[in-house]
Design an enzyme around this catalytic site. Structure first.
Site, PDB file in Angstrom:
ATOM      1  N   TRP A   1      63.250  40.276  28.534  1.00 56.65           N
ATOM      2  CA  TRP A   1      62.531  41.061  29.455  1.00 56.65           C
ATOM      3  C   TRP A   1      61.616  40.437  30.396  1.00 56.65           C
ATOM      4  O   TRP A   1      61.105  41.008  31.304  1.00 56.65           O
ATOM      5  CB  TRP A   1      61.830  42.171  28.575  1.00 56.65           C
TER       6      TRP A   1
ATOM      7  N   GLU B   1      58.035  46.786  26.371  1.00 57.95           N
ATOM      8  CA  GLU B   1      56.690  47.111  25.823  1.00 57.95           C
ATOM      9  C   GLU B   1      56.666  48.393  24.990  1.00 57.95           C
ATOM     10  O   GLU B   1      56.136  48.302  23.962  1.00 57.95           O
ATOM     11  CB  GLU B   1      55.752  47.464  27.256  1.00 57.95           C
TER      12      GLU B   1
END
Length: 352
Positions: free
Chosen positions: A32, A45
Site C-alpha cells: 500500500w 489502514e
DNA sequence: AAGTCGGGGCT
DNA sequence: AGCCCAGACTT
C-alpha cells in the site's frame, strides 16, 4: 528546537533528521506504499487496525484485485465484501468500509475528503485512521499514534506509566505520546515521517528486546538514558478471561447442512455459522459428538461442542437460514469457529 | 472512561 | 499459556 514534556526533553529537529535518514535506507516495502492513492491507503489502514502487517498483505492484494476502486466497492454486495474479509477479524470494519464506500460515491462523488476532520465523518474512520490517510495521501501535518509509534514516543519521552488499560487521571486525548507526536510531525512530507516512526517501532524499537544499538534515535531516547527501555511502556493490567461453553448443532438433510447468518448485535454480525446455543443443548436430541472447537474472543475463552444430527424434514430457507452443501460452504463468509466446523465435516467422522 | 469487538503468530 | 497487534464505537 526542543519541547519539554513530562520532564523529558524531546529534540525535534534531531529526531526528524535522523529518523528520516534511517527511513530512507530501511523503509519496509509494503504493497500500500507504492502510491498515495487515497483508496489504497484507506483500505490498508482499515485492514491494519489491530491487525499485524504480515497478515494484511495477502488480504490487501486479494481485496484490491476484486475491488480496485471506491466505485467497485460501493457496487459490491456486502456478502462478497465479508467473504474477502473472512479470517481477518473485526468484521464490523468490513461492513463499515463498504458503507463508507457507498457514502463516498453517493455524497462525495466518489472523492475522498482531504482533511482529517472530513475523513473522520466516515464510518470506521477514527482519529488514528483519519490522520493516517490525511497525512499519507494528502500531506496534512497530522500526527498518528498507534501501537508502534506510541511505543517509540513513550520511550523517547521516558514516559513510565501505562499508556492503556485503566486510563488513570489523564484525559485520553492528551496523553503525552499524542503531545509529542503533534510536536514532531513536520509540515513537509508528514506522511513519510509518520510511516518512518511506525517502521522504527516495528523494526528497531520492538516491544521485546529492542535493538537500541542499531537505533538512529538512541542519542535522543530518555528511556535508554535511564536504562528503562524494557520497562517502558509499562504493561497494562491484564484482564481476566471468562470461560464459556456452548454447543453447535450441524443439522444434516440429505447432502445439505443448515447454516444461519449472525444477526445485529451478535458476535460476527453478518457472517454465517451453524446454529449455536450457550451451554448444553438441553431438551433436544443430542446427535453424534463430532468434536470440540476452542476459540477466544477478547476476554472470553469458548469451548464449543459440535454435534451432528440427521433430520427427516428441513424447514424453509429464509434470508438468515440456508441449507447448503458442504462444498457450498466455501462460498459463504463464515465465522472462524464455523469455518473450523466446516472443515471437520469433510472428515469421515462427520458421517451419521 | 470503560467495555466490546477476533484471530493468528510468536515466545 | 500468554503477549502482541498501523483502533473504532457504544454506553
Amino acid at each position: 528546537m526542543k519541547t519539554r514534556l513530562q520532564g523529558a526533553a524531546v529534540e525535534v529537529d534531531r529526531i526528524r533528521s535522523r529518523l528520516l535518514a534511517w527511513y530512507a535506507r530501511t523503509a519496509r516495502d509494503l504493497p500500500w506504499r507504492r502510491s498515495k492513492n487515497p483508496y489504497r491507503v484507506w483500505v490498508s489502514e482499515i485492514m491494519l487496525q489491530q491487525t499485524q502487517v504480515d497478515r494484511v498483505k495477502e488480504y490487501f492484494a486479494r481485496f484490491l484485485a476484486a475491488f480496485p476502486d471506491v466505485e467497485s466497492l460501493a457496487a459490491a454486495r456486502e456478502d462478497s465484501v465479508l467473504r474477502l474479509w473472512e479470517g481477518l477479524g473485526y468484521y464490523r470494519r468490513a461492513r463499515q468500509l463498504h458503507a463508507a464506500a457507498r457514502a463516498l460515491v453517493a455524497e462525495h462523488g466518489g472523492r475522498f475528503p482531504r482533511t482529517a476532520e472530513g475523513l473522520r465523518a466516515l464510518p470506521g474512520i477514527g482519529r488514528y485512521t483519519a490522520n493516517a490517510i490525511a497525512s499519507i495521501a494528502f500531506d496534512a501535518a497530522e500526527p498518528i499514534v498507534e501501537a508502534n509509534s506510541r511505543r517509540v514516543l513513550a520511550r523517547l519521552a521516558g514516559y513510565g506509566r501505562p499508556l492503556d488499560g485503566p486510563a488513570g487521571d489523564e484525559p485520553a486525548g492528551d496523553l503525552p505520546d499524542r503531545l509529542v507526536a503533534r510536536r514532531l510531525v513536520p509540515r513537509t512530507a508528514p506522511g513519510r515521517f509518520n510511516q518512518a516512526l511506525m517502521d522504527l517501532g516495528a523494526i528497531v524499537c520492538t516491544p521485546a528486546r529492542p535493538r537500541c544499538s542499531a537505533c538512529p534515535l538512541a542519542g535522543c531516547c530518555a528511556a535508554l538514558r535511564a536504562r528503562r527501555v524494557d520497562a517502558i511502556p509499562a504493561k497494562a493490567v491484564p484482564r481476566t478471561v471468562k470461560k464459556i461453553r456452548e454447543t453447535a448443532v450441524v443439522l444434516r438433510h440429505g447432502d445439505r447442512v443448515l447454516v444461519e447468518r449472525r444477526g445485529p448485535g451478535a458476535w460476527w454480525e453478518g457472517l454465517w455459522d451453524f446454529p449455536c446455543a450457550v451451554g448444553g443443548a438441553r431438551g433436544q436430541p443430542q446427535g453424534k459428538k463430532l468434536g470440540v472447537v476452542r476459540y477466544t474472543v477478547t476476554q472470553h475463552a469458548v469451548a464449543r461442542t459440535v454435534r451432528v444430527r440427521r433430520v427427516v424434514r428441513r424447514g424453509a430457507a429464509t434470508v438468515a437460514r440456508r441449507w447448503v452443501t458442504v462444498a457450498g460452504l466455501a462460498d459463504l463468509a463464515m465465522t472462524a469457529p464455523g469455518r473450523r466446523i466446516a472443515r471437520l465435516l469433510k472428515k469421515p467422522a462427520a458421517i451419521c
